[in-house]
Design a protein around this motif. Structure first.
Motif, mmCIF file in Angstrom:
data_model
loop_
_atom_site.group_PDB
_atom_site.id
_atom_site.type_symbol
_atom_site.label_atom_id
_atom_site.label_comp_id
_atom_site.label_asym_id
_atom_site.label_seq_id
_atom_site.Cartn_x
_atom_site.Cartn_y
_atom_site.Cartn_z
ATOM 1 N N LEU A 59 0.153 3.171 6.294
ATOM 2 C CA LEU A 59 -0.107 2.091 5.341
ATOM 3 C C LEU A 59 0.489 2.416 3.984
ATOM 4 O O LEU A 59 1.082 1.555 3.322
ATOM 5 C CB LEU A 59 -1.617 1.855 5.201
ATOM 6 N N ASN A 60 0.369 3.670 3.572
ATOM 7 C CA ASN A 60 0.927 4.084 2.292
ATOM 8 C C ASN A 60 2.447 3.929 2.271
ATOM 9 O O ASN A 60 3.023 3.457 1.283
ATOM 10 C CB ASN A 60 0.540 5.535 2.011
ATOM 11 N N LYS A 61 3.096 4.297 3.363
ATOM 12 C CA LYS A 61 4.547 4.138 3.461
ATOM 13 C C LYS A 61 4.925 2.663 3.389
ATOM 14 O O LYS A 61 5.899 2.286 2.728
ATOM 15 C CB LYS A 61 5.063 4.748 4.766
ATOM 16 N N GLN A 62 4.143 1.829 4.067
ATOM 17 C CA GLN A 62 4.412 0.391 4.040
ATOM 18 C C GLN A 62 4.270 -0.170 2.633
ATOM 19 O O GLN A 62 5.123 -0.936 2.167
ATOM 20 C CB GLN A 62 3.443 -0.335 4.982
ATOM 21 N N GLU A 63 3.196 0.233 1.953
ATOM 22 C CA GLU A 63 2.974 -0.247 0.589
ATOM 23 C C GLU A 63 4.065 0.256 -0.361
ATOM 24 O O GLU A 63 4.507 -0.473 -1.255
ATOM 25 C CB GLU A 63 1.594 0.184 0.096
ATOM 26 N N ASP A 64 4.491 1.492 -0.160
ATOM 27 C CA ASP A 64 5.573 2.039 -0.994
ATOM 28 C C ASP A 64 6.862 1.243 -0.788
ATOM 29 O O ASP A 64 7.590 0.961 -1.753
ATOM 30 C CB ASP A 64 5.821 3.508 -0.648
ATOM 31 N N ASN A 65 7.142 0.899 0.467
ATOM 32 C CA ASN A 65 8.348 0.122 0.763
ATOM 33 C C ASN A 65 8.276 -1.268 0.136
ATOM 34 O O ASN A 65 9.268 -1.782 -0.396
ATOM 35 C CB ASN A 65 8.543 -0.003 2.272
ATOM 36 N N SER A 174 -0.063 0.060 -3.751
ATOM 37 C CA SER A 174 0.538 1.326 -3.351
ATOM 38 C C SER A 174 -0.264 2.503 -3.887
ATOM 39 O O SER A 174 -0.477 3.507 -3.189
ATOM 40 C CB SER A 174 1.979 1.407 -3.861
ATOM 41 N N GLN A 175 -0.729 2.388 -5.131
ATOM 42 C CA GLN A 175 -1.542 3.460 -5.709
ATOM 43 C C GLN A 175 -2.857 3.632 -4.963
ATOM 44 O O GLN A 175 -3.301 4.763 -4.709
ATOM 45 C CB GLN A 175 -1.801 3.160 -7.187
ATOM 46 N N GLU A 176 -3.476 2.509 -4.595
ATOM 47 C CA GLU A 176 -4.725 2.580 -3.829
ATOM 48 C C GLU A 176 -4.488 3.200 -2.467
ATOM 49 O O GLU A 176 -5.298 3.991 -1.964
ATOM 50 C CB GLU A 176 -5.331 1.181 -3.684
ATOM 51 N N ALA A 177 -3.364 2.824 -1.837
ATOM 52 C CA ALA A 177 -3.034 3.368 -0.522
ATOM 53 C C ALA A 177 -2.761 4.866 -0.610
ATOM 54 O O ALA A 177 -3.094 5.623 0.304
ATOM 55 C CB ALA A 177 -1.816 2.641 0.055
ATOM 56 N N THR A 178 -2.164 5.291 -1.721
ATOM 57 C CA THR A 178 -1.899 6.723 -1.917
ATOM 58 C C THR A 178 -3.212 7.492 -2.041
ATOM 59 O O THR A 178 -3.369 8.582 -1.460
ATOM 60 C CB THR A 178 -1.045 6.944 -3.177
#
Length: 219
Positions: A59-65, A174-178
């Protein structure tokens, strides 16, 4: 055990996956670990933590993308708007250079602000001011600027504001996912640290089996 901070997250994911797979599939390891409290139920707990970590990582990778995509889009729109405004502003400053009232009304006095919010407000003042007074556009038409241009620029500014809102939204997600990913990794790190510590005791007489768990064994 090597600290996860010294390994990439993908390396960590792979090592933990191998460990949790082989502890079940290799009977000798399974028997040794069961005798020290790591039975099927205990391993299932570790695998659940691992799956949560894997999902959080993905999920973090997806949000970063998505954040990167929105940033690229924002940068492209910003560049277009900035280039148009810079040229239009130069044209207007030439045409109205002897009319201080118009220069003031169109926010043309001094240099254009660099701070985003002030910059956008300055652009809105400029294009809305032109759109509200057709006679000003008539004068600007000498330098190839039309009413349609003013409308187009205002539409682009709206697009810019929307793009920035989307970018900030994606950046926040993205920050939340991180944070969620880091929490998930920390939970699995702790569980696996205990698991490896026990494994070294359980297989002290057969240290080569530890390599099946992804641990390096010194000869």
């Amino acid at each position: 055990m090597t600290s996860r901070r010294k390994r990439s997250e993908t390396d960590t994911l792979e090592q933990y996956r191998v460990s949790l797979t082989n502890v079940e599939q290799q009977q000798e390891i399974a028997a040794a670990m069961t005798g020290f409290g790591y039975d099927t139920a205990a391993i299932a707990e570790g695998k659940l933590l691992y799956e949560n970590m894997r999902k959080a990582y993905d999920l973090n990778k997806q949000e970063d993308n998505e954040t990167l995509e929105s940033k690229i889009n924002l940068d492209a729109i910003t560049e277009t708007v900035a280039e148009d405004y810079s040229l239009d502003r130069k044209k207007a400053k030439v045409i109205f250079r002897n009319d201080p009232l118009v220069l003031h009304k169109l926010a043309l006095s001094g240099a254009a602000p660099k701070a985003y919010i002030k910059w956008v407000e300055c652009m809105k003042t400029f294009y809305n001011g032109l759109a509200a007074e057709p006679e000003l556009i008539t004068k600007l038409s000498k330098l190839k600027f039309s009413a349609e241009d003013a409308e187009s620029r205002l539409a682009n500014i709206q697009e810019l504001e929307y793009a920035r809102s989307q970018y900030l939204k994606e950046a926040g997600e993205s920050q939340e996912a991180t944070k969620a990913k880091d929490t998930a990794f920390a939970e699995v790190d702790k569980w696996m640290s205990d698991f490896y510590a026990v494994a070294k005791i359980a297989m002290e007489d057969k240290p080569q089996l530890l390599e099946s768990l992804g641990l390096l064994v010194r000869n």
